[in-house]
Structures are given as C-alpha cells and as structure tokens.
Scaffold this active site. Structure first.
Site, mmCIF file in Angstrom:
data_model
loop_
_atom_site.group_PDB
_atom_site.id
_atom_site.type_symbol
_atom_site.label_atom_id
_atom_site.label_comp_id
_atom_site.label_asym_id
_atom_site.label_seq_id
_atom_site.Cartn_x
_atom_site.Cartn_y
_atom_site.Cartn_z
ATOM 1 N N LEU A 154 0.982 -1.319 0.088
ATOM 2 C CA LEU A 154 0.200 0.115 -0.176
ATOM 3 C C LEU A 154 0.883 1.250 0.075
ATOM 4 C CD1 LEU A 154 -2.704 -0.792 2.531
ATOM 5 C CD2 LEU A 154 -2.931 -1.005 0.154
ATOM 6 N N GLY A 179 6.686 4.163 4.442
ATOM 7 C CA GLY A 179 7.208 5.372 5.505
ATOM 8 C C GLY A 179 8.479 5.258 5.790
ATOM 9 N N GLY A 180 8.846 6.278 6.661
ATOM 10 C CA GLY A 180 10.060 6.272 7.025
ATOM 11 C C GLY A 180 10.485 4.756 8.193
ATOM 12 N N MET A 181 9.271 4.364 8.724
ATOM 13 C CA MET A 181 9.466 3.246 9.749
ATOM 14 C C MET A 181 9.414 1.979 9.159
ATOM 15 S SD MET A 181 7.491 4.717 12.960
ATOM 16 C CE MET A 181 7.403 3.221 13.710
ATOM 17 N N GLY A 182 8.762 1.689 7.900
ATOM 18 C CA GLY A 182 8.611 0.549 7.482
ATOM 19 C C GLY A 182 7.767 0.575 6.268
ATOM 20 N N ASP A 233 1.436 14.741 15.242
ATOM 21 C CA ASP A 233 1.698 14.827 13.811
ATOM 22 C C ASP A 233 0.559 14.744 12.998
ATOM 23 O OD1 ASP A 233 3.529 14.868 11.835
ATOM 24 O OD2 ASP A 233 3.627 12.930 11.467
#
Length: 461
Positions: free
Chosen positions: A30, A33-36, A147
């Site tokens: 999908l 992002g920065g984390m995964g 955020d």
C-alpha cells in the site's frame, strides 16, 4: 491505513504478494514510510482484510526500540473511537516487528486535495469536525498525537464516489506521557514542519492545544490547497509559525474560504491559551462558520492527564466569537508574559536545529530544547575562525561515520549529542553519518562542552 499511500512501488526488502507472514497473507504493497512498509493483507485466522505495517529490520534490533514499539502499540490499541483507525494487534515474527490495523478503503486527505484541489468550506469543515472527534478521544486518553497532518487523515470512499467518514491514523508519533518513562526522551520535538505549533518548535510543553494548532493548519490546507506560510524555506516557515499572524484563507482560497478565517485564526493563535480548548470545539466552530450559524455548545476541556492544559493557561468561552488578529496576539494570560528577548533568541536557535534536522530527515525530527550555544566559547556563536586560545576548536566532521566522529570529539575532551537518526534514534552508529555540527567547524568550545551532531543516512546527508 490508506488504500493509496503517498509512497508506493516495488522496492528491495518488500514481502512479495502471496507471502504468509505471522498469520497474514500479503496481497500487495500500500505504501512506504520512514519506519517501514504497509501492506494490504488478509488475516487468515479471522479471514479479514487488514493494513499490515512491517517495521524496517534495521530499526528493530535494539531492546529500547522494541520497548517503545510495544508501548506505542498498546497506546494505539487503547483508543476505541469510530473516527480513529483501529489497531487490531502487534507482534514480532522472524525478527520483524509488525502492527495490524483496520483497512480503510479510500485516500488520505493530502492525496484528495492534490487530486481534486481545494475543498469547499462545507466539505472541509465536515471532514475536520470528524477528525476533531477522533482527536478528542486521543486527548481524553492522556495522549498528544503530535503529527496531525492531511496524510494522517484517511477519507473513506463510498460506492458512489462520495466522501465517506474521515479517520485519524498513525500514532507512531503519539506520546503516552504517563506510561513511557524510561522509553522516550523528555523534551523531544516531533512533528511535521508545515503543521507544527510554536511551543512544539521551541521544545516547550505540549498539550491537546498543540494538536488544535495543527488541525487549524490542516483546515487551512483543505480550503486553500496549500500549506500555511507556503513558498518559504524551512527556517522562514518556522519563524512564521512562531512570530507571524496566521495566514488568511480568504486571501489564498478565495472569497468562499474566508468564512473559515476566524476559526483558523483562533486555532492557529501563537499562545495556546487563545486557541480552542479542545479539537471538538474547533470542529463545531468550523461547521457553524461554514453554515453561517452560531456555536451553541459551550467550550470545554476533554483532555486528561498530561494532555490536559495547565489551568493557568486556559481560557474557556461560553460562545465562540470571531476574534480579530490583534486579540490573538495581545490577549495573553498574566501567567504567560512574553519571553525576554534573550530567551526568545535562544529558543529560535533551537528551532534552527529543527530546520537542520528536517533537512536531512524529511518530515520528522527529534531534538531537545536547550540553547545550542550552551558550552560554547565566549563568542557565543558558530564562528568560523580559530576561536579562543583557551578553547578547543570544533573539527570538521561532515561525512564521517557517527561512531568515528563521537570518538574524535571524545579524544579532544568534548562531549557529543546526536540530533536526528529517526524517531527511535540511532541503533547502529556505524550506519549513520554526520551531516553537520553545532557549533560549526572551527568554532571554539570549552573543554567538556557538548557538540551536537546532526546525523542521517549516508545517502541523505
């Protein structure tokens, strides 16, 4: 999570379609992002479709990271509200951390605005009011999201192509103040530049009204198609968030958008005491303004715990008049006197650190608030010369591995502090490079003082 994430595509490290992982069958990617990576997956045991976020392997190799991951997963799962994306579960399999969430068929608000342009005041107010309901639930749980932005608002898509409900998502940046002692550092600044409240930039105390400010920025974006203070570099945007009056939606989005100006102006007030006390109050005011009606429900605080405003910084109104800009900038409670010029300068310098970190990290940065000049020689600035005779000259460290740079400073008798490294900090120092230092190379620092190292991945610096 969104069916159409802002970032997609097949890249190295993805789980291919058909893979069975931790009881979930991967169907497709999908977004990233920065984390995964976020996948559309099917939970085999319950035969339901979920959005499955799998954390990057290099982030998950340290106990402190895993502790924070477990804490944040429990925090997210504790929020039960129709306007908040439900977290079904989280765990670990084959060394990978994952979290499964309700799958919402639709687009995030950022994509919606990019595709369709500015929203009408009625449509924007309706969506923002729904998100505000979700934020009230977050704040009632004692959390601050930190955020709030269009990319974290998912708008469901109905069969006829019309807007469905709006949902608040991504609590990767939310902080459970009362339950994360020893896991997260105090005084962090976390957020997205275009929607960041002044107190967040200055590493001050945040509460529910910090999210109210961000939601006001999102409302402005929704009805104008552009972020507040657009067309400026990062440092100028931060300066504007701290010092300039909120922009007028009527000027950027046309006459129709002007009906929401009083709401946006109050939501984006510089001093939290002059904002709406809750996100729900903002949502109700937006709906009333779009309809040309008056707000009938008295304002009230819903936040609990550390998300609750301090009583001495709170001003409730029994109705929501349209304040003018002068009121917002001058009506400050007596307990919140304007900061002395010197202190404002020091906090602005701290904001510059955020800018530098954002330059390397993208949307997310984590820095601490004390003046970056603490412990620097008498010149008090980032001088480029040789510095004082009794000081230590800060070496040029840009491009060096973080562990090597830290050792060099230690050999010189200087302490070091990391700025950046992602939400969960640096797990493997040898995998990160120094992008810049504060003070700058050549500045004079006192023995034992701290040099801040702005770090990022080698291919980003």
């Amino acid at each position: 999570m969104s069916v159409q994430g802002s970032i997609g595509g097949r890249r190295h490290g993805e789980l291919p379609g058909g893979t069975v992982f931790a009881g979930y069958r991967i169907e497709r990617t999908l977004g990233r992002g920065g984390m995964g990576i976020i996948y559309l997956a099917r939970e085999l045991g319950l035969d339901r479709v979920v959005a499955l976020k799998v954390i990057r392997p290099e982030l998950a190799g340290e106990a402190s990271y895993r502790a924070r991951f477990r804490s944040e997963s429990r925090t997210a799962a504790s929020i039960e509200h129709p306007r908040v994306v439900t977290v079904y579960g989280a765990g670990e399999r084959d060394g990978l951390l994952y979290v499964a969430m309700r799958y919402i068929r639709g687009k995030d608000l950022q994509l919606l605005i990019s595709a369709a342009g500015p929203l009408s005041p009625d449509r924007a107010a309706a969506l923002i009011a729904q998100v505000a309901q979700g934020l009230d639930a977050v704040h009632a749980a004692g959390l601050v999201h930190r955020d709030v932005k269009p990319a974290n608002v998912i708008v469901a898509q109905e069969e006829a192509g019309e807007d469905g409900p709006a949902y608040l998502t991504d609590f990767g940046l939310a902080k459970a103040f009362a339950s994360t002692a020893g896991v997260t550092a105090t005084g962090e600044v976390i957020g997205t530049l275009d929607y960041m409240a002044p107190e967040q930039i200055e590493a001050g105390r945040v509460d529910a009204r910090t999210d109210v400010y961000a939601l006001g920025c999102v409302l402005f974006h929704a009805v104008t198609g552009s972020v507040p203070f657009t067309g400026r570099e990062s440092s100028a945007k931060l300066w504007a968030h701290i010092n300039e009056p909120p922009p007028r939606a009527g000027s950027a989005g046309g006459k129709a958008a002007a009906v929401l100006d009083p709401v946006i102006r109050r939501a984006m007030a510089k001093h939290p005491a002059n904002r709406f006390p809750s996100a729900g109050d903002l949502g109700r005011a937006a709906l009333a303004a779009a309809r040309g009606e008056a707000v009938t429900e008295p304002e009230h605080v819903v936040a609990e715990g550390e998300a609750a405003p301090l009583p001495e910084t709170l001003q409730l109104r029994t109705e929501a008049p349209a304040p003018d800009a002068d009121e917002l900038e001058t009506s400050v409670p007596t307990t919140e006197k304007r900061r002395p010029r010197k202190r404002r300068r020091r906090r602005w310098i701290a904001a510059v650190v955020v800018v530098l970190a954002l330059g390397g990290l993208g949307a997310v940065a984590a820095v601490e608030g004390p003046s970056v000049l603490d412990g620097v020689g008498a010149s008090g600035g980032d001088t480029a010369g040789g510095g004082r005779a009794d000081g230590i000259e800060v070496p040029s460290l840009a491009g060096e591995q973080l562990d090597v740079a830290e050792q060099r400073l230690d050999d010189l008798g200087l302490d070091s502090e990391r700025v950046g490294g992602g939400l969960f900090g640096v797990l493997d120092p040898s995998a990160w490079d120094v992008c810049d230092t504060i003070p700058a190379p050549g500045a004079s620092a006192r023995p034992g003082s701290t040099v801040r190292l702005l770090v990022d991945r080698p291919d980003v610096c």
